[in-house]
Scaffold this motif. Structure first.
Motif, PDB file in Angstrom:
ATOM      1  N   TYR A  62      -9.268   2.577   3.482  1.00 42.31           N
ATOM      2  CA  TYR A  62      -9.387   3.506   4.591  1.00 42.31           C
ATOM      3  C   TYR A  62      -9.132   4.909   4.041  1.00 42.31           C
ATOM      4  O   TYR A  62      -8.819   5.077   2.860  1.00 42.31           O
ATOM      5  N   GLU A  63      -9.216   5.912   4.887  1.00 43.89           N
ATOM      6  CA  GLU A  63      -8.983   7.283   4.424  1.00 43.89           C
ATOM      7  C   GLU A  63      -7.531   7.505   4.006  1.00 43.89           C
ATOM      8  O   GLU A  63      -7.258   8.311   3.120  1.00 43.89           O
ATOM      9  N   ASP A  64      -6.612   6.795   4.634  1.00 40.76           N
ATOM     10  CA  ASP A  64      -5.197   7.030   4.355  1.00 40.76           C
ATOM     11  C   ASP A  64      -4.426   5.793   3.902  1.00 40.76           C
ATOM     12  O   ASP A  64      -3.248   5.867   3.598  1.00 40.76           O
ATOM     13  N   LYS A  65      -5.079   4.651   3.869  1.00 45.28           N
ATOM     14  CA  LYS A  65      -4.369   3.428   3.475  1.00 45.28           C
ATOM     15  C   LYS A  65      -5.316   2.441   2.804  1.00 45.28           C
ATOM     16  O   LYS A  65      -6.531   2.632   2.778  1.00 45.28           O
ATOM     17  N   SER A 100     -14.063   3.294   6.705  1.00 45.01           N
ATOM     18  CA  SER A 100     -13.504   2.419   5.678  1.00 45.01           C
ATOM     19  C   SER A 100     -14.615   1.910   4.778  1.00 45.01           C
ATOM     20  O   SER A 100     -15.782   1.893   5.139  1.00 45.01           O
ATOM     21  N   ASN A 129      -0.908  -4.151   2.982  1.00 46.30           N
ATOM     22  CA  ASN A 129      -1.398  -3.123   3.879  1.00 46.30           C
ATOM     23  C   ASN A 129      -0.444  -1.938   3.758  1.00 46.30           C
ATOM     24  O   ASN A 129       0.631  -1.954   4.328  1.00 46.30           O
ATOM     25  N   LEU A 130      -0.815  -0.925   2.988  1.00 44.91           N
ATOM     26  CA  LEU A 130       0.083   0.194   2.767  1.00 44.91           C
ATOM     27  C   LEU A 130      -0.689   1.504   2.682  1.00 44.91           C
ATOM     28  O   LEU A 130      -1.870   1.536   2.399  1.00 44.91           O
ATOM     29  N   SER A 131       0.045   2.585   2.915  1.00 46.70           N
ATOM     30  CA  SER A 131      -0.593   3.902   2.846  1.00 46.70           C
ATOM     31  C   SER A 131      -0.590   4.385   1.401  1.00 46.70           C
ATOM     32  O   SER A 131       0.212   3.945   0.566  1.00 46.70           O
ATOM     33  N   PHE A 132      -1.489   5.323   1.114  1.00 47.57           N
ATOM     34  CA  PHE A 132      -1.584   5.852  -0.252  1.00 47.57           C
ATOM     35  C   PHE A 132      -0.318   6.592  -0.653  1.00 47.57           C
ATOM     36  O   PHE A 132       0.013   6.690  -1.834  1.00 47.57           O
ATOM     37  N   LYS A 133       0.418   7.107   0.304  1.00 49.35           N
ATOM     38  CA  LYS A 133       1.661   7.833   0.009  1.00 49.35           C
ATOM     39  C   LYS A 133       2.733   6.911  -0.563  1.00 49.35           C
ATOM     40  O   LYS A 133       3.632   7.364  -1.256  1.00 49.35           O
ATOM     41  N   GLN A 134       2.639   5.621  -0.275  1.00 46.92           N
ATOM     42  CA  GLN A 134       3.626   4.662  -0.771  1.00 46.92           C
ATOM     43  C   GLN A 134       3.381   4.249  -2.223  1.00 46.92           C
ATOM     44  O   GLN A 134       4.256   3.654  -2.843  1.00 46.92           O
TER      45      GLN A 134
END
Length: 125
Positions: free
Chosen positions: A72-75, A2, A94-99
């Motif tokens: 982070y790598e994914d969020k 991170s 706190n969310l993922s990049f996909k969202q």
């Protein structure tokens, strides 16, 4: 892995240095007052104001220091501002990049929950 990001600007740095200087000056005033033998009523009133402002400045300093963004790598994680609902601009995210659908800047007097702020002086982008 991170990466943590904090607010960075010369104006913020100068502001934090001034806050820290005022806190140190206030603490020195408290020390001076407590080591003095005779105290007048006016000095007690000043002492009360110094205590109040040292606490207020320390709280403001903490609010600025706690702000951070962690990628982070994914969020992504964004920390929550300190304070009540009238002064809190940023709530915890706190969310993922996909969202994430889109990212844009908008001048608004609303907080991160899209609710109107009662005590916003300057609209935040």
């Amino acid at each position: 892995m991170s990466k943590t990001y904090y607010q960075k600007s010369i104006i913020l740095f100068i502001f934090l240095i001034l806050l820290l200087t005022m806190i140190i000056g206030g603490l020195y005033s408290i020390y001076w007052f407590l080591t003095k033998n005779s105290k007048t009523e006016l000095e007690w009133i000043r002492f009360g104001f110094v205590i109040f402002f040292v606490i207020l400045l320390a709280y403001t300093f903490l609010r600025f220091i706690r702000r951070k963004i962690i990628l982070y790598e994914d969020k992504i994680f964004v920390s929550e501002d300190m304070g009540g609902k009238d002064v809190k601009l940023q709530y915890e995210v706190n969310l993922s990049f996909k969202q994430i659908e889109k990212i844009f800047l908008e001048i608004s007097t609303k907080n991160s929950l899209n609710k109107n702020m009662r005590w916003v002086i300057t609209p935040m982008p």
